[in-house]
Write an enzyme that holds these catalytic residues in place. Sequence first.
Site, PDB file in Angstrom:
ATOM      1  N   ALA A   1      13.810 -42.035  44.133  1.00 12.54           N
ATOM      2  CA  ALA A   1      14.898 -41.093  44.402  1.00 12.54           C
ATOM      3  C   ALA A   1      15.251 -40.286  43.161  1.00 12.54           C
ATOM      4  CB  ALA A   1      16.130 -41.850  44.911  1.00 12.54           C
TER       5      ALA A   1
ATOM      6  N   LYS B   1      13.329 -33.042  34.874  1.00  8.67           N
ATOM      7  CA  LYS B   1      13.486 -32.059  35.955  1.00  8.67           C
ATOM      8  C   LYS B   1      14.948 -31.776  36.296  1.00  8.67           C
ATOM      9  CE  LYS B   1       8.940 -32.937  37.900  1.00  8.67           C
ATOM     10  NZ  LYS B   1       8.134 -33.243  39.099  1.00  8.67           N
TER      11      LYS B   1
ATOM     12  N   ASP C   1       7.335 -28.419  43.526  1.00  8.56           N
ATOM     13  CA  ASP C   1       6.746 -29.720  43.852  1.00  8.56           C
ATOM     14  C   ASP C   1       6.550 -29.896  45.353  1.00  8.56           C
ATOM     15  OD1 ASP C   1       6.384 -30.744  41.299  1.00  8.56           O
ATOM     16  OD2 ASP C   1       8.381 -31.624  41.209  1.00  8.56           O
TER      17      ASP C   1
END
Length: 274
Positions: free
Chosen positions: A129, A67, A104
Amino acid sequence: MRVVRCCVVGAPIRHSRSPFIHRLFAEQFGLALRYDKREVGPGALAGVVAELIGDGLRGINVTIPLKEEAWALATRRSPRAAAAGAANVLSFEPDAAIEADNTDGLGLVRDLAHHGVTLAGRRVLLLGAGGAARGIVPALLEAGVARLFIANRTPDKAAALAAAFATPGRVKTLALAARCPEPVDLVINSTSAGLTSAAPPPVPAGALGAGTACHDLVYGSGETPFLRWAREQGVKLRIDGLGMLVEQAAAAFARWHGLEPATLPVIEALRRRL
């Protein structure tokens, strides 16, 4: 009828249900869609994107662990992708631009709403994270959470994520071995635990209260390790990532095709399939 082509990339990708989801979306509109999945490891995305653009694809969904790499490849970014620093959707535009989006967070908020979970004024603990976490933090803050604690195995990474969204009194980091300052209303697992391990992610002590809900971004054919742990702790509302998966996919589908699919029938169909 012209066939529109899209796909999902990531590693591992074998488990992905995205082709099934997008096929059901396309059937709602009689859209001729070919949607594939492709295994792509870290560092290889740029070459694959160039190949897919050459093949005429409309866009791709991006999953773990690509991502942030997808975000870096983009020549344009939506406001929510720009805020997240990570992208789960790339669109290949007629002007040769590669546009990044991140659906998301929107998918998570919509899924929580299906389960009656509101975020305004709530306290939330986020485990992890990485790219998945970066995608949902902006949406959590926009939805009005009162306090957001971020806990991660690598403290520096959690601190960097918190600093990127620094809001006085709202975003704080928390060591996994530390005690949570107060019980939270919602614990979200954004780690890959459940995909790569049978063990649940560690959760700081004191995080659970009488009405705490747990949401796992991971989903599977059965109970995830994190949600099994939550059940063993007495958590009543336990939500896996299946609904979020469908909701974030619906936002990508709308981005590519200009059509808003109904999601609840697809969530039900996918649940039956699993």
